[in-house]
Scaffold this motif. Structure first.
Motif, PDB file in Angstrom:
ATOM      1  N   PRO A 245       4.901   8.892  11.979  1.00 12.22           N
ATOM      2  CA  PRO A 245       3.445   8.984  11.921  1.00 12.22           C
ATOM      3  C   PRO A 245       3.014  10.217  11.134  1.00 12.22           C
ATOM      4  O   PRO A 245       3.700  11.241  11.125  1.00 12.22           O
ATOM      5  N   ASP A 267      -0.540   4.710   3.549  1.00  7.57           N
ATOM      6  CA  ASP A 267      -0.944   4.933   4.935  1.00  7.57           C
ATOM      7  C   ASP A 267       0.124   4.293   5.820  1.00  7.57           C
ATOM      8  O   ASP A 267       0.277   3.068   5.829  1.00  7.57           O
ATOM      9  N   ASN A 269       0.190   3.662   8.839  1.00  5.94           N
ATOM     10  CA  ASN A 269      -0.333   2.769   9.863  1.00  5.94           C
ATOM     11  C   ASN A 269      -0.518   1.345   9.336  1.00  5.94           C
ATOM     12  O   ASN A 269      -0.694   0.411  10.123  1.00  5.94           O
ATOM     13  N   VAL A 270      -0.493   1.193   8.011  1.00 11.79           N
ATOM     14  CA  VAL A 270      -0.638  -0.121   7.390  1.00 11.79           C
ATOM     15  C   VAL A 270       0.711  -0.597   6.846  1.00 11.79           C
ATOM     16  O   VAL A 270       1.154  -1.715   7.130  1.00 11.79           O
ATOM     17  N   ARG A 272       4.359   0.316   7.181  1.00 14.04           N
ATOM     18  CA  ARG A 272       5.119   1.136   8.122  1.00 14.04           C
ATOM     19  C   ARG A 272       6.532   1.482   7.660  1.00 14.04           C
ATOM     20  O   ARG A 272       7.121   2.457   8.123  1.00 14.04           O
ATOM     21  N   THR A 302       5.375  -3.761   5.792  1.00 14.62           N
ATOM     22  CA  THR A 302       5.480  -3.976   7.235  1.00 14.62           C
ATOM     23  C   THR A 302       6.194  -5.307   7.363  1.00 14.62           C
ATOM     24  O   THR A 302       5.592  -6.374   7.206  1.00 14.62           O
ATOM     25  N   TYR A 323       8.991  -1.174  16.624  1.00 16.20           N
ATOM     26  CA  TYR A 323       8.599  -1.044  15.221  1.00 16.20           C
ATOM     27  C   TYR A 323       8.022  -2.377  14.736  1.00 16.20           C
ATOM     28  O   TYR A 323       8.762  -3.358  14.575  1.00 16.20           O
ATOM     29  N   TYR A 383      -7.481   5.236   2.590  1.00 16.51           N
ATOM     30  CA  TYR A 383      -8.152   4.840   3.825  1.00 16.51           C
ATOM     31  C   TYR A 383      -9.452   4.085   3.555  1.00 16.51           C
ATOM     32  O   TYR A 383     -10.170   3.752   4.487  1.00 16.51           O
TER      33      TYR A 383
END
Length: 386
Positions: A245, A267, A269-270, A272, A302, A323, A383
């Motif tokens: 993170p 990012d 969070n998008v 990973r 991801t 994950y 973002y």
């Protein structure tokens, strides 16, 4: 930014593919109509022009119509949805390898140009899975950066997604130093990546775990260092790391002998994970024929490795560890995937990237040697949603 009608911008054929050109004073870039692949891209670094992306060696050969469009075009960076080989149906649906965005023809919607740079806007209507895809690629005056935004609208349910940036290095062993932001887990692909009986050869231990790039397990029982490349000539391997993170995550490839460093920002969070596709002459079947060498995919995803929608959207060993391997699409809220790629000039004293940090105007790259380079980048782009 004024919009220019699409018919004012015909395609030009580049490396065998009809492509649209978009430029700034520091970047000249091309994106293919078929499969929407970004390359070549020429970054102006002082008095030099650097083109770090791979273009398949068969790009200008007669087209083999039996190949997926993905392989006919193969080059640079492209968006995948669902990411992966998609060898098995998912919920009764067969997807092409790396999904429709990496195979179908895109439509040019507009080319926006002014003194600040240019933006190309493209669209695609999904047929296999009903969704609308928008691609927006931008270059800005004074910056050696490409801003990439993909928006998926109208779909629902889990989907593996990813960017597939592929770099081509000089034919000099270990001339590039590969670095990443901190990661919490690393693993060699959980299924065979290549099979000798089919004239494909891998050297890394299936499902082998690692927590440092220089400690990746080999079939032989030894370990190898994937932070230097090209390496392991004659082999084709794939591993994946899970980003820690943070404000943003990054990958970088410094090539001191060539005077440049490529970087990618995301990012976490998008997107990973980062999939390392190390393609160094390990495929001896068509169209590869042992000639796809010195190519490294640094693929921000991801996903469950490259295994496709069926494996990524179902429970698997990675999701059991906590994950995620797919994003959840919603018909009510578009999925926006932002990604930044760029190049900076470096000297021979810049050995490898140790850290990338924000500055007031962009980012600062600090080398393991202590050398520092700064470049202008709009990190906040990662973002944004519009």
């Amino acid at each position: 930014m004024p919009s220019n009608a699409p018919d004012a911008y015909p395609t030009v054929t580049v490396a065998g593919q009809p492509s649209w050109k978009f430029t700034s004073d520091t970047v000249e870039a091309y994106v293919t109509r078929k499969a929407g692949m970004l390359a070549p891209v020429y970054f102006t670094l002082g008095d030099r022009h650097v083109q770090p992306f791979s273009v398949a060696p068969w790009a200008e050969e007669p087209v083999d119509e039996t190949l997926p469009a993905l392989l006919q075009v193969l080059r640079g960076d492209f968006f995948c949805a669902p990411f992966g080989g998609n060898d098995e149906p998912a919920d009764g649906v067969m997807y092409p390898p790396h999904g429709e965005p990496a195979n179908a023809d895109w439509t040019l919607e507009a080319m926006d140009i002014d003194e600040c740079g240019s933006t190309i806007r493209m669209s695609l209507e999904g047929k296999v899975r009903k969704a609308h895809y928008e691609k927006r690629l931008s270059v800005r005056s004074g910056q050696t950066v490409v801003y990439s935004r993909h928006t998926i609208s109208g779909g629902s349910g889990p989907m593996a997604i990813g960017h597939h940036a592929t770099l081509k290095f000089p034919d000099v062993p270990e001339c590039a130093a590969i670095s990443t932001s901190p990661f919490v887990y690393g693993q060699v692909c959980s299924k065979p990546f290549e099979v000798a009986a089919k004239k494909g050869y891998q050297t890394m231990k299936q499902s082998g775990e690692f927590y440092a790039l220089d400690q990746v397990p080999l079939i032989s029982g030894e370990v190898t260092d994937i932070s230097v490349y090209p390496s392991r000539l004659g082999f084709e391997d794939l591993v994946m790391i899970v980003a820690a993170p943070g404000d943003f995550a990054w990958t970088a490839a410094a090539v001191p002998s060539e005077g440049y460093c490529w970087f990618g920002l995301k990012d976490p969070n998008v997107l990973r994970n980062t999939v390392f596709w190390m393609s160094n002459g390990g495929r001896h079947y068509s169209p590869w024929s042992g000639r796809h060498t010195g190519v490294l995919g640094l693929e921000e995803t991801t996903s469950n490795f490259h295994l496709g929608q069926a494996d990524s959207s179902a429970p698997n060993a990675l999701t059991e560890k906590g994950y995620p391997t797919a994003v959840e699409l919603s018909a009510d809220k578009p999925c926006v995937v932002n990604y930044i790629m760029g190049c900076v000039a470096i000297g021979t004293d810049f050995d490898r990237v140790a850290t990338i940090e924000r500055t007031a105007t962009g980012i600062k790259l600090t080398a393991k040697s202590g050398a520092v380079m700064e470049t202008s980048v709009d990190v906040e782009f990662l973002y944004g949603a519009g």
